[in-house]
Structures are given as C-alpha cells and as structure tokens.
Write an enzyme that holds these catalytic residues in place. Sequence first.
Site, PDB file in Angstrom:
ATOM      1  N   ASP A   8       0.854  -1.180   0.000  1.00 37.68           N
ATOM      2  CA  ASP A   8       0.000   0.000   0.000  1.00 37.68           C
ATOM      3  C   ASP A   8       0.892   1.233   0.000  1.00 37.68           C
ATOM      4  O   ASP A   8       1.754   1.380   0.875  1.00 37.68           O
ATOM      5  CB  ASP A   8      -0.911   0.019   1.229  1.00 37.68           C
ATOM      6  CG  ASP A   8      -1.993  -1.053   1.167  1.00 37.68           C
ATOM      7  OD1 ASP A   8      -1.993  -1.850   0.201  1.00 37.68           O
ATOM      8  OD2 ASP A   8      -2.832  -1.095   2.079  1.00 37.68           O
ATOM      9  N   ASP A 130     -15.720  -4.504  -1.622  1.00 36.12           N
ATOM     10  CA  ASP A 130     -15.507  -4.404  -0.181  1.00 36.12           C
ATOM     11  C   ASP A 130     -16.860  -4.474   0.510  1.00 36.12           C
ATOM     12  O   ASP A 130     -17.798  -3.778   0.106  1.00 36.12           O
ATOM     13  CB  ASP A 130     -14.825  -3.086   0.168  1.00 36.12           C
ATOM     14  CG  ASP A 130     -13.551  -2.860  -0.634  1.00 36.12           C
ATOM     15  OD1 ASP A 130     -12.882  -3.857  -0.970  1.00 36.12           O
ATOM     16  OD2 ASP A 130     -13.228  -1.688  -0.918  1.00 36.12           O
TER      17      ASP A 130
END
Length: 247
Positions: A8, A130
């Site tokens: 990330d 998600d």
Amino acid sequence: MKVYPAIDLRNGKCVRLLQGKAEKETVYGSAPVEQALAWQNGGGPFLHIVDLDGAFEGHPVHLPLFRELAAALTIPFEVGGGLRTDEDVAAVLDAGAARVILGSRAVSNPEAVHRLVERHGAERIVVGIDARNGFVQVAGWTETTAIRAEDLAQRLAALGARIFIYTDTATDGMLKGPNLEAVSAFARAVPDCAVVSSGGIHAPSDLAALAALHLPNLDGVIIGKALYENPESLRDYLAAASGASCP
C-alpha cells in the site's frame, strides 16, 4: 492458491491503514521497489498494490513508480486506487501493471466494467468488492450501501467481469482470521469467476481453513499486515498455499 503480498503506497512509502482509516497508518518502509523485490525474491508470485494517494485524490498518483516496478520485477503486479476514468485505467496498464482493480467505480457505473473488459480483456480488469456484514461499502469504507456483495458480483459477472477481490472490511488488518462464511457465500455466487480473498489473514493455517471451504474458484489470498509484521513468514504462507489446492 496464490499468495498476493500487498504493498500500500502513501506519500511514497509502504504503509498499512487499519481498516482503511487514514489516521491509523503504520509505515513499514520508504523504498517500495526494494520491498517489491523482497517479496519477489521470497517467492511471491504476484503483487497487489494499492495507490492510497490515488484513492484519496481521485486519480493515479504513482505512475512513475509503477514504471520503476515494471522495469525491476519479473513477476506481475496489479494496481488499485483512484482509477476513476478509462484514461486512468489505460495509463496504469501502460505503466506496466498486469491488471487494474476497479472499486467504487464498479458500484456506481457497472457498464464501465463491461466497456473496459471489452477494451483490455477480462484478464486485465479486476473488480474489488468491499463489504461489511455482506453489504457493499464505498468511499473508503465510510459508506455502507444497501447492495449485497453477491448481487453486485453476479451483475458484474454478467457484464463480463471474471476476476474479483472480495475484502471483508471488518476483518481487514485485524489479524484475527478471514471471514470464512462471507468468502464462501461470495465465491459460490460467482462460480465461473476467480475470487481472491482479502482481509484478516494472520497465520498460514488460515489458508488451510480457506481451502477447507472447497471453493474451486478461490484463486488466492492477499496478505498485508501479517507479512509486514513477520516478513520471514512469506515462505510459510507459500508452503501452505502450495498444499491448499481446492478440489
């Protein structure tokens, strides 16, 4: 089952956000290319990269870095974060990514998924869904919709999507194990599509637990915080993955 080490990116550094919250950031390194090479040299077959700056700003921020990664690596990588336009998608693919991940855009504009699959091929377009308690979340997990994750996946599969990443937001970064029930329900909803599970992985035994679900389309797992907390564990995850083929 593949292991997808996660990187990330935020402000040029490798970070992890606890459950996606910007204020709960842990910095794990300031050299993303070196980290990518470390995961590659450790045996990682495919990298999962999230452009957090891109997600927050609404457009890809790390294109030069993606080009560096493409030049340095011999394994493929996928990129998500901030891909709001067709041009953004093309730019990231042109920078060297093997696949791009569409998140909120797939929720707000499903037809875009069909168009991009037609343009770039189903193997290069990934849909990231998600969810919390089975319902799709958007806007950095700050908004929960009334859309069930399985229903959205089925709709997008009908439009040509063939690869999904399913993230259970309640378990992401918590190191308490994946939500097996949710992963199973999602994968069974789209049996003709590859599904990658994300969220909660904390030990190699989690891969055995996922394999025990007997999901032939479970392609692999994304592992983030658990690897950064114990980089040497990559070999154990890879060993577990090699024995976690789903019948």
